[in-house]
Design a protein around this motif. Structure first.
Motif, PDB file in Angstrom:
ATOM      1  N   VAL A  14       0.833  -1.205   0.000  1.00 40.96           N
ATOM      2  CA  VAL A  14       0.000   0.000   0.000  1.00 40.96           C
ATOM      3  C   VAL A  14       0.868   1.256   0.000  1.00 40.96           C
ATOM      4  CG1 VAL A  14      -1.715   1.286   1.328  1.00 40.96           C
ATOM      5  CG2 VAL A  14      -1.905  -1.190   1.126  1.00 40.96           C
ATOM      6  N   GLU A  15       1.918   1.254   0.804  1.00 36.41           N
ATOM      7  CA  GLU A  15       2.818   2.403   0.855  1.00 36.41           C
ATOM      8  C   GLU A  15       3.518   2.613  -0.484  1.00 36.41           C
ATOM      9  OE1 GLU A  15       5.216   1.172   4.140  1.00 36.41           O
ATOM     10  OE2 GLU A  15       4.140   2.451   5.555  1.00 36.41           O
ATOM     11  N   LYS A  16       3.927   1.508  -1.121  1.00 31.91           N
ATOM     12  CA  LYS A  16       4.605   1.618  -2.409  1.00 31.91           C
ATOM     13  C   LYS A  16       3.658   2.180  -3.471  1.00 31.91           C
ATOM     14  CE  LYS A  16       7.764  -2.223  -1.590  1.00 31.91           C
ATOM     15  NZ  LYS A  16       8.123  -3.582  -1.975  1.00 31.91           N
ATOM     16  N   THR A  17       2.412   1.670  -3.527  1.00 39.49           N
ATOM     17  CA  THR A  17       1.471   2.168  -4.535  1.00 39.49           C
ATOM     18  C   THR A  17       1.102   3.616  -4.267  1.00 39.49           C
ATOM     19  OG1 THR A  17      -0.380   1.226  -3.295  1.00 39.49           O
ATOM     20  CG2 THR A  17       0.523  -0.096  -5.087  1.00 39.49           C
ATOM     21  N   HIS A  18       1.005   3.980  -2.994  1.00 37.96           N
ATOM     22  CA  HIS A  18       0.706   5.372  -2.658  1.00 37.96           C
ATOM     23  C   HIS A  18       1.847   6.286  -3.105  1.00 37.96           C
ATOM     24  CE1 HIS A  18      -0.883   8.822  -0.601  1.00 37.96           C
ATOM     25  NE2 HIS A  18       0.230   8.949   0.105  1.00 37.96           N
ATOM     26  N   ALA A  19       3.085   5.871  -2.898  1.00 30.04           N
ATOM     27  CA  ALA A  19       4.239   6.674  -3.309  1.00 30.04           C
ATOM     28  C   ALA A  19       4.300   6.796  -4.831  1.00 30.04           C
ATOM     29  CB  ALA A  19       5.526   6.057  -2.774  1.00 30.04           C
ATOM     30  N   GLU A  20       3.994   5.706  -5.543  1.00 29.30           N
ATOM     31  CA  GLU A  20       3.982   5.755  -7.008  1.00 29.30           C
ATOM     32  C   GLU A  20       2.899   6.694  -7.517  1.00 29.30           C
ATOM     33  OE1 GLU A  20       3.622   1.795  -8.482  1.00 29.30           O
ATOM     34  OE2 GLU A  20       5.549   1.161  -7.650  1.00 29.30           O
ATOM     35  N   ALA A  21       1.721   6.647  -6.890  1.00 25.75           N
ATOM     36  CA  ALA A  21       0.624   7.524  -7.299  1.00 25.75           C
ATOM     37  C   ALA A  21       0.977   8.989  -7.039  1.00 25.75           C
ATOM     38  CB  ALA A  21      -0.658   7.148  -6.564  1.00 25.75           C
ATOM     39  N   GLU A  22       1.612   9.248  -5.917  1.00 25.54           N
ATOM     40  CA  GLU A  22       2.019  10.622  -5.591  1.00 25.54           C
ATOM     41  C   GLU A  22       3.068  11.120  -6.578  1.00 25.54           C
ATOM     42  OE1 GLU A  22       2.057  14.216  -3.476  1.00 25.54           O
ATOM     43  OE2 GLU A  22       0.644  12.551  -3.484  1.00 25.54           O
ATOM     44  N   LYS A  23       4.016  10.256  -6.953  1.00 23.09           N
ATOM     45  CA  LYS A  23       5.029  10.638  -7.933  1.00 23.09           C
ATOM     46  C   LYS A  23       4.396  10.913  -9.289  1.00 23.09           C
ATOM     47  CE  LYS A  23       9.418   9.099  -9.975  1.00 23.09           C
ATOM     48  NZ  LYS A  23       9.216   9.909 -11.121  1.00 23.09           N
ATOM     49  N   ALA A  24       3.431  10.082  -9.689  1.00 17.75           N
ATOM     50  CA  ALA A  24       2.742  10.299 -10.961  1.00 17.75           C
ATOM     51  C   ALA A  24       1.960  11.617 -10.936  1.00 17.75           C
ATOM     52  CB  ALA A  24       1.806   9.137 -11.252  1.00 17.75           C
ATOM     53  N   ARG A  25       1.339  11.921  -9.802  1.00 20.16           N
ATOM     54  CA  ARG A  25       0.580  13.176  -9.679  1.00 20.16           C
ATOM     55  C   ARG A  25       1.516  14.376  -9.795  1.00 20.16           C
ATOM     56  NH1 ARG A  25      -0.656  17.114  -6.266  1.00 20.16           N
ATOM     57  NH2 ARG A  25       0.684  16.331  -4.609  1.00 20.16           N
ATOM     58  N   LEU A  26       2.670  14.303  -9.133  1.00 26.69           N
ATOM     59  CA  LEU A  26       3.623  15.417  -9.193  1.00 26.69           C
ATOM     60  C   LEU A  26       4.209  15.569 -10.594  1.00 26.69           C
ATOM     61  CD1 LEU A  26       5.454  15.016  -5.767  1.00 26.69           C
ATOM     62  CD2 LEU A  26       3.774  16.747  -6.415  1.00 26.69           C
ATOM     63  N   ASP A  27       4.472  14.450 -11.270  1.00 27.47           N
ATOM     64  CA  ASP A  27       4.982  14.516 -12.644  1.00 27.47           C
ATOM     65  C   ASP A  27       3.952  15.152 -13.572  1.00 27.47           C
ATOM     66  OD1 ASP A  27       7.385  13.414 -11.939  1.00 27.47           O
ATOM     67  OD2 ASP A  27       6.850  11.375 -12.584  1.00 27.47           O
ATOM     68  N   ALA A  28       2.692  14.792 -13.405  1.00 27.41           N
ATOM     69  CA  ALA A  28       1.633  15.372 -14.235  1.00 27.41           C
ATOM     70  C   ALA A  28       1.491  16.863 -13.961  1.00 27.41           C
ATOM     71  CB  ALA A  28       0.313  14.657 -13.970  1.00 27.41           C
ATOM     72  N   LEU A  29       1.607  17.250 -12.704  1.00 25.95           N
ATOM     73  CA  LEU A  29       1.527  18.661 -12.340  1.00 25.95           C
ATOM     74  C   LEU A  29       2.680  19.447 -12.959  1.00 25.95           C
ATOM     75  CD1 LEU A  29       0.056  20.781 -10.556  1.00 25.95           C
ATOM     76  CD2 LEU A  29       1.670  20.186  -8.752  1.00 25.95           C
ATOM     77  N   LEU A  30       3.860  18.862 -12.940  1.00 23.52           N
ATOM     78  CA  LEU A  30       5.025  19.517 -13.520  1.00 23.52           C
ATOM     79  C   LEU A  30       4.890  19.625 -15.036  1.00 23.52           C
ATOM     80  CD1 LEU A  30       7.820  20.719 -12.960  1.00 23.52           C
ATOM     81  CD2 LEU A  30       8.761  18.447 -13.313  1.00 23.52           C
ATOM     82  N   ASP A  31       4.413  18.543 -15.687  1.00 22.39           N
ATOM     83  CA  ASP A  31       4.237  18.576 -17.139  1.00 22.39           C
ATOM     84  C   ASP A  31       3.175  19.591 -17.536  1.00 22.39           C
ATOM     85  OD1 ASP A  31       6.165  16.699 -17.549  1.00 22.39           O
ATOM     86  OD2 ASP A  31       4.771  15.004 -17.664  1.00 22.39           O
ATOM     87  N   GLY A  32       2.152  19.752 -16.722  1.00 22.85           N
ATOM     88  CA  GLY A  32       1.093  20.716 -17.028  1.00 22.85           C
ATOM     89  C   GLY A  32       1.559  22.157 -16.895  1.00 22.85           C
ATOM     90  N   ALA A  33       2.622  22.378 -16.129  1.00 16.86           N
ATOM     91  CA  ALA A  33       3.107  23.740 -15.902  1.00 16.86           C
ATOM     92  C   ALA A  33       4.176  24.142 -16.903  1.00 16.86           C
ATOM     93  CB  ALA A  33       3.676  23.855 -14.487  1.00 16.86           C
ATOM     94  N   LYS A  34       4.550  23.245 -17.816  1.00 16.73           N
ATOM     95  CA  LYS A  34       5.584  23.577 -18.798  1.00 16.73           C
ATOM     96  C   LYS A  34       5.060  24.602 -19.792  1.00 16.73           C
ATOM     97  CE  LYS A  34       8.282  19.347 -18.798  1.00 16.73           C
ATOM     98  NZ  LYS A  34       8.702  18.196 -19.588  1.00 16.73           N
ATOM     99  N   ARG A  35       5.940  25.487 -20.161  1.00 14.38           N
ATOM    100  CA  ARG A  35       5.612  26.486 -21.153  1.00 14.38           C
ATOM    101  C   ARG A  35       6.101  26.000 -22.505  1.00 14.38           C
ATOM    102  NH1 ARG A  35       7.803  32.030 -18.780  1.00 14.38           N
ATOM    103  NH2 ARG A  35       8.478  32.050 -20.917  1.00 14.38           N
ATOM    104  N   GLU A  36       5.305  26.196 -23.505  1.00 12.91           N
ATOM    105  CA  GLU A  36       5.697  25.762 -24.849  1.00 12.91           C
ATOM    106  C   GLU A  36       6.118  26.983 -25.657  1.00 12.91           C
ATOM    107  OE1 GLU A  36       3.484  22.948 -26.823  1.00 12.91           O
ATOM    108  OE2 GLU A  36       2.893  21.856 -25.028  1.00 12.91           O
TER     109      GLU A  36
END
Length: 59
Positions: free
Chosen positions: A35-57
């Motif tokens: 459960v801890e591992k899946t939670h950490a993976e989900a949090e990392k995916a959420r942060l990566d998506a947030l970072l990708d959404g903030a990129k300027r093109e």
């Protein structure tokens, strides 16, 4: 005059300290529940998506 140091003891002490830190890191990484591992993976995916959404093109 400086202190006399046994180089073999100093090398062994350095290696032992490095092994302790490696062991602590491995315990932290591998000693988690599924459960801890899946939670950490989900949090990392959420942060990566947030970072990708903030990129300027550029044009």
């Amino acid at each position: 005059m400086g202190e006399i140091v046994n180089l073999n003891r100093a090398r062994k002490a350095r290696d032992k300290a490095a092994a302790k830190t490696d062991a602590a890191n491995n315990r932290a990484a591998h000693g988690r529940t599924k459960v801890e591992k899946t939670h950490a993976e989900a949090e990392k995916a959420r942060l990566d998506a947030l970072l990708d959404g903030a990129k300027r093109e550029d044009d």
